[in-house]
Design a protein around this motif. Sequence first.
Motif, PDB file in Angstrom:
ATOM      1  N   LEU A  67       1.740  -9.723  -5.233  1.00 26.19           N
ATOM      2  CA  LEU A  67       1.899  -9.450  -3.800  1.00 26.19           C
ATOM      3  C   LEU A  67       3.366  -9.446  -3.406  1.00 26.19           C
ATOM      4  O   LEU A  67       3.781  -8.668  -2.545  1.00 26.19           O
ATOM      5  CB  LEU A  67       1.136 -10.492  -2.984  1.00 26.19           C
ATOM      6  CG  LEU A  67      -0.391 -10.388  -3.073  1.00 26.19           C
ATOM      7  CD1 LEU A  67      -1.050 -11.540  -2.327  1.00 26.19           C
ATOM      8  CD2 LEU A  67      -0.890  -9.049  -2.526  1.00 26.19           C
ATOM      9  N   LEU A  68       4.167 -10.306  -4.025  1.00 26.63           N
ATOM     10  CA  LEU A  68       5.606 -10.305  -3.751  1.00 26.63           C
ATOM     11  C   LEU A  68       6.230  -8.977  -4.151  1.00 26.63           C
ATOM     12  O   LEU A  68       7.185  -8.515  -3.528  1.00 26.63           O
ATOM     13  CB  LEU A  68       6.282 -11.461  -4.494  1.00 26.63           C
ATOM     14  CG  LEU A  68       7.781 -11.656  -4.272  1.00 26.63           C
ATOM     15  CD1 LEU A  68       8.110 -11.855  -2.787  1.00 26.63           C
ATOM     16  CD2 LEU A  68       8.301 -12.832  -5.085  1.00 26.63           C
ATOM     17  N   MET A  69       5.657  -8.328  -5.163  1.00 27.60           N
ATOM     18  CA  MET A  69       6.136  -7.016  -5.606  1.00 27.60           C
ATOM     19  C   MET A  69       5.448  -5.873  -4.874  1.00 27.60           C
ATOM     20  O   MET A  69       5.638  -4.704  -5.211  1.00 27.60           O
ATOM     21  CB  MET A  69       5.927  -6.867  -7.116  1.00 27.60           C
ATOM     22  CG  MET A  69       6.739  -7.809  -7.957  1.00 27.60           C
ATOM     23  SD  MET A  69       6.531  -7.451  -9.723  1.00 27.60           S
ATOM     24  CE  MET A  69       6.414  -9.097 -10.398  1.00 27.60           C
ATOM     25  N   ASP A  70       4.612  -6.225  -3.894  1.00 21.44           N
ATOM     26  CA  ASP A  70       3.927  -5.224  -3.073  1.00 21.44           C
ATOM     27  C   ASP A  70       3.002  -4.345  -3.903  1.00 21.44           C
ATOM     28  O   ASP A  70       2.889  -3.132  -3.666  1.00 21.44           O
ATOM     29  CB  ASP A  70       4.945  -4.365  -2.322  1.00 21.44           C
ATOM     30  CG  ASP A  70       4.343  -3.707  -1.083  1.00 21.44           C
ATOM     31  OD1 ASP A  70       3.363  -4.256  -0.540  1.00 21.44           O
ATOM     32  OD2 ASP A  70       4.839  -2.644  -0.670  1.00 21.44           O
ATOM     33  N   LYS A  71       2.312  -4.943  -4.877  1.00 22.57           N
ATOM     34  CA  LYS A  71       1.343  -4.215  -5.686  1.00 22.57           C
ATOM     35  C   LYS A  71      -0.048  -4.292  -5.043  1.00 22.57           C
ATOM     36  O   LYS A  71      -0.351  -5.215  -4.289  1.00 22.57           O
ATOM     37  CB  LYS A  71       1.276  -4.813  -7.102  1.00 22.57           C
ATOM     38  CG  LYS A  71       2.597  -4.834  -7.841  1.00 22.57           C
ATOM     39  CD  LYS A  71       3.117  -3.431  -8.111  1.00 22.57           C
ATOM     40  CE  LYS A  71       4.438  -3.467  -8.878  1.00 22.57           C
ATOM     41  NZ  LYS A  71       4.943  -2.121  -9.204  1.00 22.57           N
ATOM     42  N   GLU A  72      -0.883  -3.331  -5.355  1.00 26.38           N
ATOM     43  CA  GLU A  72      -2.278  -3.376  -4.914  1.00 26.38           C
ATOM     44  C   GLU A  72      -2.986  -4.447  -5.746  1.00 26.38           C
ATOM     45  O   GLU A  72      -3.033  -4.360  -6.971  1.00 26.38           O
ATOM     46  CB  GLU A  72      -2.944  -2.019  -5.104  1.00 26.38           C
ATOM     47  CG  GLU A  72      -2.355  -0.928  -4.216  1.00 26.38           C
ATOM     48  CD  GLU A  72      -3.090   0.391  -4.359  1.00 26.38           C
ATOM     49  OE1 GLU A  72      -4.193   0.400  -4.963  1.00 26.38           O
ATOM     50  OE2 GLU A  72      -2.573   1.409  -3.880  1.00 26.38           O
ATOM     51  N   LEU A  73      -3.528  -5.453  -5.070  1.00 22.01           N
ATOM     52  CA  LEU A  73      -4.104  -6.604  -5.759  1.00 22.01           C
ATOM     53  C   LEU A  73      -5.617  -6.652  -5.551  1.00 22.01           C
ATOM     54  O   LEU A  73      -6.106  -6.498  -4.429  1.00 22.01           O
ATOM     55  CB  LEU A  73      -3.473  -7.903  -5.251  1.00 22.01           C
ATOM     56  CG  LEU A  73      -4.041  -9.206  -5.807  1.00 22.01           C
ATOM     57  CD1 LEU A  73      -3.740  -9.336  -7.301  1.00 22.01           C
ATOM     58  CD2 LEU A  73      -3.482 -10.410  -5.053  1.00 22.01           C
ATOM     59  N   TYR A  74      -6.332  -6.925  -6.651  1.00 19.31           N
ATOM     60  CA  TYR A  74      -7.788  -7.047  -6.613  1.00 19.31           C
ATOM     61  C   TYR A  74      -8.200  -8.323  -7.352  1.00 19.31           C
ATOM     62  O   TYR A  74      -7.703  -8.599  -8.443  1.00 19.31           O
ATOM     63  CB  TYR A  74      -8.452  -5.839  -7.287  1.00 19.31           C
ATOM     64  CG  TYR A  74      -8.051  -4.515  -6.700  1.00 19.31           C
ATOM     65  CD1 TYR A  74      -8.835  -3.896  -5.726  1.00 19.31           C
ATOM     66  CD2 TYR A  74      -6.871  -3.877  -7.108  1.00 19.31           C
ATOM     67  CE1 TYR A  74      -8.458  -2.675  -5.175  1.00 19.31           C
ATOM     68  CE2 TYR A  74      -6.491  -2.660  -6.563  1.00 19.31           C
ATOM     69  CZ  TYR A  74      -7.288  -2.070  -5.597  1.00 19.31           C
ATOM     70  OH  TYR A  74      -6.915  -0.861  -5.056  1.00 19.31           O
ATOM     71  N   PHE A  75      -9.107  -9.084  -6.754  1.00 20.61           N
ATOM     72  CA  PHE A  75      -9.649 -10.273  -7.398  1.00 20.61           C
ATOM     73  C   PHE A  75     -11.014  -9.934  -8.002  1.00 20.61           C
ATOM     74  O   PHE A  75     -11.927  -9.531  -7.278  1.00 20.61           O
ATOM     75  CB  PHE A  75      -9.807 -11.417  -6.389  1.00 20.61           C
ATOM     76  CG  PHE A  75      -8.508 -12.009  -5.918  1.00 20.61           C
ATOM     77  CD1 PHE A  75      -7.825 -12.950  -6.688  1.00 20.61           C
ATOM     78  CD2 PHE A  75      -7.957 -11.624  -4.702  1.00 20.61           C
ATOM     79  CE1 PHE A  75      -6.636 -13.491  -6.259  1.00 20.61           C
ATOM     80  CE2 PHE A  75      -6.761 -12.173  -4.257  1.00 20.61           C
ATOM     81  CZ  PHE A  75      -6.091 -13.113  -5.037  1.00 20.61           C
ATOM     82  N   TYR A  76     -11.123 -10.108  -9.306  1.00 13.14           N
ATOM     83  CA  TYR A  76     -12.390  -9.865 -10.001  1.00 13.14           C
ATOM     84  C   TYR A  76     -12.902 -11.209 -10.514  1.00 13.14           C
ATOM     85  O   TYR A  76     -12.337 -11.796 -11.446  1.00 13.14           O
ATOM     86  CB  TYR A  76     -12.172  -8.884 -11.155  1.00 13.14           C
ATOM     87  CG  TYR A  76     -13.388  -8.660 -12.010  1.00 13.14           C
ATOM     88  CD1 TYR A  76     -14.617  -8.323 -11.444  1.00 13.14           C
ATOM     89  CD2 TYR A  76     -13.302  -8.787 -13.399  1.00 13.14           C
ATOM     90  CE1 TYR A  76     -15.735  -8.112 -12.236  1.00 13.14           C
ATOM     91  CE2 TYR A  76     -14.412  -8.570 -14.202  1.00 13.14           C
ATOM     92  CZ  TYR A  76     -15.625  -8.248 -13.613  1.00 13.14           C
ATOM     93  OH  TYR A  76     -16.733  -8.042 -14.399  1.00 13.14           O
ATOM     94  N   ILE A  77     -13.973 -11.733  -9.883  1.00 12.11           N
ATOM     95  CA  ILE A  77     -14.429 -13.100 -10.150  1.00 12.11           C
ATOM     96  C   ILE A  77     -15.943 -13.130 -10.437  1.00 12.11           C
ATOM     97  O   ILE A  77     -16.724 -13.717  -9.690  1.00 12.11           O
ATOM     98  CB  ILE A  77     -14.085 -14.032  -8.976  1.00 12.11           C
ATOM     99  CG1 ILE A  77     -14.587 -13.447  -7.642  1.00 12.11           C
ATOM    100  CG2 ILE A  77     -12.576 -14.240  -8.899  1.00 12.11           C
ATOM    101  CD1 ILE A  77     -14.396 -14.399  -6.460  1.00 12.11           C
ATOM    102  N   PRO A  78     -16.383 -12.525 -11.548  1.00  8.03           N
ATOM    103  CA  PRO A  78     -17.818 -12.476 -11.850  1.00  8.03           C
ATOM    104  C   PRO A  78     -18.436 -13.841 -12.123  1.00  8.03           C
ATOM    105  O   PRO A  78     -19.644 -14.017 -11.984  1.00  8.03           O
ATOM    106  CB  PRO A  78     -17.873 -11.582 -13.097  1.00  8.03           C
ATOM    107  CG  PRO A  78     -16.532 -11.743 -13.737  1.00  8.03           C
ATOM    108  CD  PRO A  78     -15.571 -11.878 -12.599  1.00  8.03           C
TER     109      PRO A  78
END
Length: 372
Positions: free
Chosen positions: A282-293
């Motif tokens: 997020l500090l690098m302004d990337k698209e972030l997704y949490f995958y928590i199966p």
Amino acid sequence: MRIAVAILNLVYLAFKSFNLKKKITILSRQSNKKTIDIRLLEEALKERDIETVVLTKRLTKSFSGGIKYGFHMLRQMYHIATSKVVVVDGYCILISIIKKKEGQRVVQIWHSLGAIKKFGYQTVGKPGGNREDIVKVMRLYRNYDYVIAPSRATATFYSEAFDIKREKIKLLGLPRIDYINNSDKRIQMKILEDYPKLKEKENVLYAPTFRKNSSLDIEGFLERFDFENYNLIIRKHWLDRTNYENVLSKGVVIAKNHDILDWIKISDKVITDYSAAAFEALLMDKELYFYIPDVYEYEENVGLNVDFVKERIGEYVFCREEHLFRAMSEPYCSENMKLFFRKYISIDCSNVTNRLSDFLVSLTNDFKGEHR
């Protein structure tokens, strides 16, 4: 284990007669070489004419590894015994079990930008956490004068995890923040030269956290991944012993040799689960997704500090691969993620290394001469 602790304390008696010096020693078990945080911190301290010693070595679980680490601990003993300030970035056996010298200060900077998952004293007695008897014998996370945290919210987690009073936690950041903000792109260019295919499509970095008593279903993830439109890079946790080499035939890049920060920099999207790499992305302004199966199992075995639903980032939190990959193909809205980031990284993210260095140097300024 009790006998080993007693022996180490007995051996340390031979070093306690050495005088303290206006010196800062940095100890780490995170890597056999200097991490980005340690390298930048060391450079900043030396610029301030402070004698600085860095000792880094991982403890491997083998007979030969134990012997080698034993000799390494003798070096640690000498520098601990002669340093006004000792800095650690994780659990250090000697720092916790030996008696600290009068006038000495110990600072825990930790090795990540936050704590999405629980650790330390937060996990005592849990299947994926620490056994209570071992915690007592090894004096887990004891002898700290200060702990470094990047926000008030994170400080609350650290207070619980390190079992330390809130007033001992200083709101400062890690040098890696300066590294992230650095415009030098030489390492990223080297990665792209080594893996030219990464120039052809958008890059997705998958960086799952370490699971002590379980592993991920990587096959199911790969079956549904969109290799036609994306390159997939997998960066496994250094404690993860899972063999991912069998996925190379699918065109997956296994991130090696370089720091995860550099792999994030060359990525367009980042998928993680309970790892603080999320904050770096997020500090690098990337698209972030949490995958928590395995979120329910993980909550029971380890525990989470962050409630993904209450944080209002649920639109980018997924338990099923098909939902994750569908969201990746849609426009990304980052407003809620930015609020999430600012809650857990609330410090000034400029000149972090200098401010941390100034704090450490200030701890040496009350040096009044030689202490026995």
